[in-house]
Motif scaffolding. Structure first.
Motif, PDB file in Angstrom:
ATOM      1  N   ALA A  10       0.838  -1.099  -0.138  1.00  0.00           N
ATOM      2  CA  ALA A  10       0.067   0.039   0.217  1.00  0.00           C
ATOM      3  C   ALA A  10       0.731   1.284  -0.061  1.00  0.00           C
ATOM      4  O   ALA A  10       0.659   2.182  -0.574  1.00  0.00           O
ATOM      5  CB  ALA A  10      -0.920  -0.011   1.191  1.00  0.00           C
ATOM      6  N   LEU A  11       1.961   1.261   0.597  1.00  0.00           N
ATOM      7  CA  LEU A  11       2.586   2.410   0.811  1.00  0.00           C
ATOM      8  C   LEU A  11       3.483   2.669  -0.446  1.00  0.00           C
ATOM      9  O   LEU A  11       3.616   3.650  -0.844  1.00  0.00           O
ATOM     10  CB  LEU A  11       3.765   2.111   1.903  1.00  0.00           C
ATOM     11  CG  LEU A  11       4.835   3.707   2.176  1.00  0.00           C
ATOM     12  CD1 LEU A  11       4.117   4.591   2.404  1.00  0.00           C
ATOM     13  CD2 LEU A  11       5.952   2.845   3.353  1.00  0.00           C
ATOM     14  N   TYR A  12       3.723   1.313  -1.160  1.00  0.00           N
ATOM     15  CA  TYR A  12       4.594   1.529  -2.442  1.00  0.00           C
ATOM     16  C   TYR A  12       3.663   2.057  -3.545  1.00  0.00           C
ATOM     17  O   TYR A  12       3.883   3.015  -4.315  1.00  0.00           O
ATOM     18  CB  TYR A  12       5.099   0.156  -2.757  1.00  0.00           C
ATOM     19  CG  TYR A  12       5.464   0.067  -4.410  1.00  0.00           C
ATOM     20  CD1 TYR A  12       6.787   0.557  -4.666  1.00  0.00           C
ATOM     21  CD2 TYR A  12       4.745  -0.468  -5.305  1.00  0.00           C
ATOM     22  CE1 TYR A  12       7.189   0.619  -5.764  1.00  0.00           C
ATOM     23  CE2 TYR A  12       5.113  -0.577  -6.607  1.00  0.00           C
ATOM     24  CZ  TYR A  12       6.708   0.105  -6.844  1.00  0.00           C
ATOM     25  OH  TYR A  12       6.909   0.005  -8.154  1.00  0.00           O
ATOM     26  N   ALA A  13       2.138   1.628  -3.499  1.00  0.00           N
ATOM     27  CA  ALA A  13       1.155   2.203  -4.544  1.00  0.00           C
ATOM     28  C   ALA A  13       1.013   3.547  -4.233  1.00  0.00           C
ATOM     29  O   ALA A  13       0.894   4.303  -5.051  1.00  0.00           O
ATOM     30  CB  ALA A  13      -0.004   1.300  -4.322  1.00  0.00           C
ATOM     31  N   PHE A  14       1.164   3.989  -3.045  1.00  0.00           N
ATOM     32  CA  PHE A  14       0.746   5.340  -2.660  1.00  0.00           C
ATOM     33  C   PHE A  14       1.640   6.351  -3.309  1.00  0.00           C
ATOM     34  O   PHE A  14       1.696   7.428  -3.799  1.00  0.00           O
ATOM     35  CB  PHE A  14       0.686   5.448  -1.236  1.00  0.00           C
ATOM     36  CG  PHE A  14       0.475   7.195  -0.632  1.00  0.00           C
ATOM     37  CD1 PHE A  14      -0.749   7.806  -1.074  1.00  0.00           C
ATOM     38  CD2 PHE A  14       1.422   7.803  -0.247  1.00  0.00           C
ATOM     39  CE1 PHE A  14      -0.994   8.983  -0.818  1.00  0.00           C
ATOM     40  CE2 PHE A  14       1.179   9.022   0.147  1.00  0.00           C
ATOM     41  CZ  PHE A  14       0.052   9.919  -0.037  1.00  0.00           C
ATOM     42  N   VAL A  15       3.162   5.904  -3.028  1.00  0.00           N
ATOM     43  CA  VAL A  15       4.194   6.737  -3.282  1.00  0.00           C
ATOM     44  C   VAL A  15       4.399   6.703  -4.687  1.00  0.00           C
ATOM     45  O   VAL A  15       4.530   7.888  -5.302  1.00  0.00           O
ATOM     46  CB  VAL A  15       5.565   6.201  -2.801  1.00  0.00           C
ATOM     47  CG1 VAL A  15       6.858   7.011  -3.305  1.00  0.00           C
ATOM     48  CG2 VAL A  15       5.534   6.487  -1.213  1.00  0.00           C
ATOM     49  N   MET A  16       4.237   5.668  -5.427  1.00  0.00           N
ATOM     50  CA  MET A  16       4.131   5.592  -6.904  1.00  0.00           C
ATOM     51  C   MET A  16       3.118   6.409  -7.571  1.00  0.00           C
ATOM     52  O   MET A  16       3.106   7.102  -8.615  1.00  0.00           O
ATOM     53  CB  MET A  16       4.258   4.205  -7.300  1.00  0.00           C
ATOM     54  CG  MET A  16       5.400   3.384  -7.091  1.00  0.00           C
ATOM     55  SD  MET A  16       7.105   3.925  -7.862  1.00  0.00           S
ATOM     56  CE  MET A  16       7.918   4.941  -6.686  1.00  0.00           C
ATOM     57  N   SER A  17       2.076   6.535  -6.962  1.00  0.00           N
ATOM     58  CA  SER A  17       0.879   7.233  -7.494  1.00  0.00           C
ATOM     59  C   SER A  17       0.683   8.658  -7.427  1.00  0.00           C
ATOM     60  O   SER A  17       0.066   9.444  -7.946  1.00  0.00           O
ATOM     61  CB  SER A  17      -0.352   6.613  -6.993  1.00  0.00           C
ATOM     62  OG  SER A  17      -0.510   4.977  -7.534  1.00  0.00           O
ATOM     63  N   ILE A  18       1.285   9.071  -6.153  1.00  0.00           N
ATOM     64  CA  ILE A  18       1.014  10.471  -5.557  1.00  0.00           C
ATOM     65  C   ILE A  18       2.398  11.337  -6.076  1.00  0.00           C
ATOM     66  O   ILE A  18       2.183  12.707  -6.068  1.00  0.00           O
ATOM     67  CB  ILE A  18       0.814  10.734  -4.217  1.00  0.00           C
ATOM     68  CG1 ILE A  18       0.030  12.066  -3.734  1.00  0.00           C
ATOM     69  CG2 ILE A  18       2.073  10.391  -3.320  1.00  0.00           C
ATOM     70  CD1 ILE A  18      -1.133  12.291  -4.386  1.00  0.00           C
ATOM     71  N   THR A  19       3.514  11.018  -6.126  1.00  0.00           N
ATOM     72  CA  THR A  19       4.481  11.529  -6.415  1.00  0.00           C
ATOM     73  C   THR A  19       4.567  12.055  -8.011  1.00  0.00           C
ATOM     74  O   THR A  19       3.800  11.541  -8.867  1.00  0.00           O
ATOM     75  CB  THR A  19       5.926  10.751  -6.151  1.00  0.00           C
ATOM     76  OG1 THR A  19       5.902   9.825  -6.574  1.00  0.00           O
ATOM     77  CG2 THR A  19       6.029  10.709  -4.799  1.00  0.00           C
ATOM     78  N   PRO A  20       5.322  13.288  -8.029  1.00  0.00           N
ATOM     79  CA  PRO A  20       5.284  14.058  -9.452  1.00  0.00           C
ATOM     80  C   PRO A  20       6.026  12.798 -10.376  1.00  0.00           C
ATOM     81  O   PRO A  20       7.051  12.334 -10.201  1.00  0.00           O
ATOM     82  CB  PRO A  20       6.017  15.135  -9.459  1.00  0.00           C
ATOM     83  CG  PRO A  20       6.105  15.356  -7.820  1.00  0.00           C
ATOM     84  CD  PRO A  20       6.028  14.386  -6.979  1.00  0.00           C
ATOM     85  N   ARG A  21       5.319  12.762 -11.332  1.00  0.00           N
ATOM     86  CA  ARG A  21       5.935  11.950 -12.617  1.00  0.00           C
ATOM     87  C   ARG A  21       5.017  12.233 -13.778  1.00  0.00           C
ATOM     88  O   ARG A  21       4.131  13.141 -13.875  1.00  0.00           O
ATOM     89  CB  ARG A  21       5.870  10.380 -12.519  1.00  0.00           C
ATOM     90  CG  ARG A  21       4.346   9.680 -11.639  1.00  0.00           C
ATOM     91  CD  ARG A  21       4.555   8.500 -11.186  1.00  0.00           C
ATOM     92  NE  ARG A  21       3.101   7.931 -10.879  1.00  0.00           N
ATOM     93  CZ  ARG A  21       2.485   6.982 -11.774  1.00  0.00           C
ATOM     94  NH1 ARG A  21       3.016   6.517 -12.761  1.00  0.00           N
ATOM     95  NH2 ARG A  21       1.291   6.722 -11.398  1.00  0.00           N
ATOM     96  N   LEU A  22       5.169  11.663 -14.850  1.00  0.00           N
ATOM     97  CA  LEU A  22       4.632  12.032 -16.329  1.00  0.00           C
ATOM     98  C   LEU A  22       3.079  11.911 -16.067  1.00  0.00           C
ATOM     99  O   LEU A  22       2.375  12.849 -16.578  1.00  0.00           O
ATOM    100  CB  LEU A  22       5.059  11.101 -17.340  1.00  0.00           C
ATOM    101  CG  LEU A  22       4.541  11.058 -18.651  1.00  0.00           C
ATOM    102  CD1 LEU A  22       4.426  12.609 -18.992  1.00  0.00           C
ATOM    103  CD2 LEU A  22       5.132  10.315 -19.757  1.00  0.00           C
ATOM    104  N   ASN A  23       2.380  10.932 -15.638  1.00  0.00           N
ATOM    105  CA  ASN A  23       0.908  10.749 -15.573  1.00  0.00           C
ATOM    106  C   ASN A  23       0.339  11.895 -14.872  1.00  0.00           C
ATOM    107  O   ASN A  23      -0.773  12.515 -15.236  1.00  0.00           O
ATOM    108  CB  ASN A  23       0.581   9.316 -14.968  1.00  0.00           C
ATOM    109  CG  ASN A  23       0.583   8.340 -15.970  1.00  0.00           C
ATOM    110  OD1 ASN A  23       0.276   8.527 -17.335  1.00  0.00           O
ATOM    111  ND2 ASN A  23       1.130   7.020 -15.714  1.00  0.00           N
ATOM    112  N   ASN A  24       1.044  12.160 -13.673  1.00  0.00           N
ATOM    113  CA  ASN A  24       0.500  13.351 -12.806  1.00  0.00           C
ATOM    114  C   ASN A  24       0.620  14.807 -13.419  1.00  0.00           C
ATOM    115  O   ASN A  24      -0.321  15.681 -13.258  1.00  0.00           O
ATOM    116  CB  ASN A  24       1.205  13.176 -11.360  1.00  0.00           C
ATOM    117  CG  ASN A  24       0.752  12.152 -10.793  1.00  0.00           C
ATOM    118  OD1 ASN A  24      -0.282  11.399 -10.850  1.00  0.00           O
ATOM    119  ND2 ASN A  24       1.577  11.677  -9.626  1.00  0.00           N
TER     120      ASN A  24
END
Length: 197
Positions: A10-24
């Motif tokens: 869950a922590l991994y999914a959160f970090v990968m989803s919320i941090t700045p990256r192309l999709n975001n």
């Protein structure tokens, strides 16, 4: 799957989803250009694409990538060129309607984009290799991984779209809009570097 493993996932999914990256970056721009409501198909398409990749990796696609490493290189190159093309369009846009496209990214476009996004593949590979225990039943674990990514990742997407949408209401001049578009273009271009790390 143990509770501690699910917590780490869950922590991994959160970090990968919320941090700045192309999709975001793309979601923030879509919120800026089209408003929050029009980005909902994109918001749903991104995690759907990532979950599809997780299923494909678990089904054995990772062995294909191991056998033909050039596929990964081709994905990186395609993703880099696509991202730079989007960044260039953003940089040159002087009006909301000119930014990226005149229409928002659709569900299917967001889903399919994940397949040329090397970072999405990296997320899928890591999720499967780090959290799937081969000595245990694979299907229940895979369902948990996909469920956690859907549950944690999907709510992170609207945050970026909402930020763009809020910014939309504060851009009253052409100069401020140009600055916002160029900032997003620079951030999107910088994401290319992460493709190659």
């Amino acid at each position: 799957m143990e509770f501690t493993t699910i917590g780490a996932l869950a922590l991994y999914a959160f970090v990968m989803s919320i941090t700045p990256r192309l999709n975001n970056m793309l979601l923030a721009n879509a919120g800026l250009v089209f408003g929050f409501r029009n980005t909902i198909p994109q918001i749903v398409g991104i995690p759907t694409g990532v979950i599809s990749q997780i299923l494909l990796v678990a089904a054995g696609l990772s062995s294909l990538f191991a056998q033909f490493p050039s596929i990964q290189l081709e994905l990186k190159v395609a993703g880099t060129f696509y991202l730079l093309w989007l960044a260039l369009k953003l940089w040159k846009a002087d009006a909301l309607a000119q930014s990226l496209n005149a229409t928002p990214i659709s569900f299917s476009q967001a889903l399919l984009f994940q397949f040329i996004n090397p970072k999405s593949w990296l997320i899928a590979f890591t999720a499967v290799s780090a959290f799937l225990q081969p000595e245990k039943a694979v299907l229940p674990q895979l369902l948990i991984i996909c469920f956690v990514f859907a549950l944690i990742g999907t709510p992170c997407m609207p945050v970026w779209s909402a930020m763009g949408s809020v910014l939309r209401h504060h851009l009253s001049s052409l100069a401020s809009l140009r600055r916002a578009n160029r900032t997003l273009a620079a951030l999107a271009s910088a994401t290319c570097i992460m493709f190659w790390l």
